[in-house]
Design an enzyme around this catalytic site. Structure first.
Site: not given
Ligand code: NDP
Length: 261
Positions: A140, A153
């Site tokens: 990030s 975070y």
């Molecule tokens: P979302 O919350 O939309 O999706 C995250 C996904 O990860 C969900 O499907 C969730 O499952 C899954 N997940 C959470 N915990 C676990 C676990 N313990 N084991 C397996 N799967 C898990 O997040 P984003 O798509 O926005 O983010 C994706 C990545 O990008 C993250 O690492 C985030 O930090 C990073 N990021 C995002 C930004 C943004 O602006 N959106 C900016 C910078 C970085 P469930 O639905 O069951 O909880």
């Protein structure tokens, strides 16, 4: 070293790609991009993406070593190896450092940083010897600069970037590249709640767009495109890097609004 592939088929044909947190958000966009390019994609997620027959989902909790081992064994048994590992699963919470509990801090670290470590540890044995293998960690811009109330975070994502460099060194001799993507503001559930809780959504979106030199916030497909490039032979000489996908947001120095031109 060049990876040989059938130009007519594209570089991802016959490649096995694992995406953690691939059920929704950025992860789902990465799944869709690699699938469209002909890869076989395995989603590792807590939740079933709910598209039976189209998407392969293997239950996975990236914080739990037993779950990671079972996931790795399942992918190996089903596909005979892994070419690309995308460590995307991540969580974020907004808390002051005095309000944050130890359990909350540990959970953020467990998903965001222990997860990529465990996935690399248990999937690398199935990646070794596969030409063009690579790991892509989703970091990030908050691993580079900070937002208020995001201590856990930010610390976890800084760790992801450091882990990326370390893995690049250790795995280079084994033919595995490792890079990170540092997304900026991407339109997903993770941060949509910030926008939705404000009474004037249009105003928030306009304010957000003004922060970006390219005048828009990011789309999950923007991150997916970079992940695809990093996994491709075109990025064959790229390792240990943190690639910012953030519309130029962090290159801008802030000015008081009274002095804005
Ligand atoms: P979302 O919350 O939309 O999706 C995250 C996904 O990860 C969900 O499907 C969730 O499952 C899954 N997940 C959470 N915990 C676990 C676990 N313990 N084991 C397996 N799967 C898990 O997040 P984003 O798509 O926005 O983010 C994706 C990545 O990008 C993250 O690492 C985030 O930090 C990073 N990021 C995002 C930004 C943004 O602006 N959106 C900016 C910078 C970085 P469930 O639905 O069951 O909880």
């Amino acid at each position: 070293m060049s990876v040989q592939h059938d130009q007519a088929k594209g570089p991802m044909q016959d490649r096995i790609v694992v995406v953690t947190g691939g059920a929704r958000g950025i992860g789902r966009a990465i799944v869709d991009r690699f699938t469209a390019e002909g890869a076989t994609v395995v989603i590792g997620d807590l939740t079933d993406p709910g598209d039976p027959g189209q998407l392969e989902w293997v239950p996975l909790d990236v914080t739990d070593e037993t779950s990671v081992i079972e996931f790795a064994q399942s992918v190996e048994a089903g596909h005979g190896g892994v070419d690309v590992l995308v460590n995307n699963a991540g969580i974020m919470a907004e808390r002051s450092i005095t309000e944050e509990t130890l359990a909350e801090w540990d959970l953020t670290m467990a998903v965001n940083l222990r997860g990529p470590f465990l996935m690399a540890k248990h999937l690398i044995p199935f990646m070794e010897g596969r030409e063009g293998a690579s790991i892509i960690n989703i970091g990030s811009i908050e691993g580079l600069v900070a937002n208020r109330l995001h201590a856990a975070y930010c610390a976890s994502k800084g760790g992801v970037h450091a882990l990326t460099r370390s893995l690049a060194l250790d795995l280079g001799p084994h033919g595995i590249r490792c890079n990170a993507i540092a997304p900026g503001w991407i339109d997903t559930d993770l941060n949509r709640s910030y926008v939705e809780r404000h009474p004037d959504r249009d105003q928030v979106v306009a304010d957000l767009e003004r922060l970006h030199p390219i005048a828009r916030i990011g789309d999950p497909a923007d991150v997916a495109a970079t992940a695809f490039w990093l996994a491709s032979p075109d990025a064959g000489f790229v390792t240990g890097q943190v690639i910012q996908v953030e519309g130029g947001r962090t290159v801008r120095l802030s000015l008081p609004t009274t002095l804005e031109p």
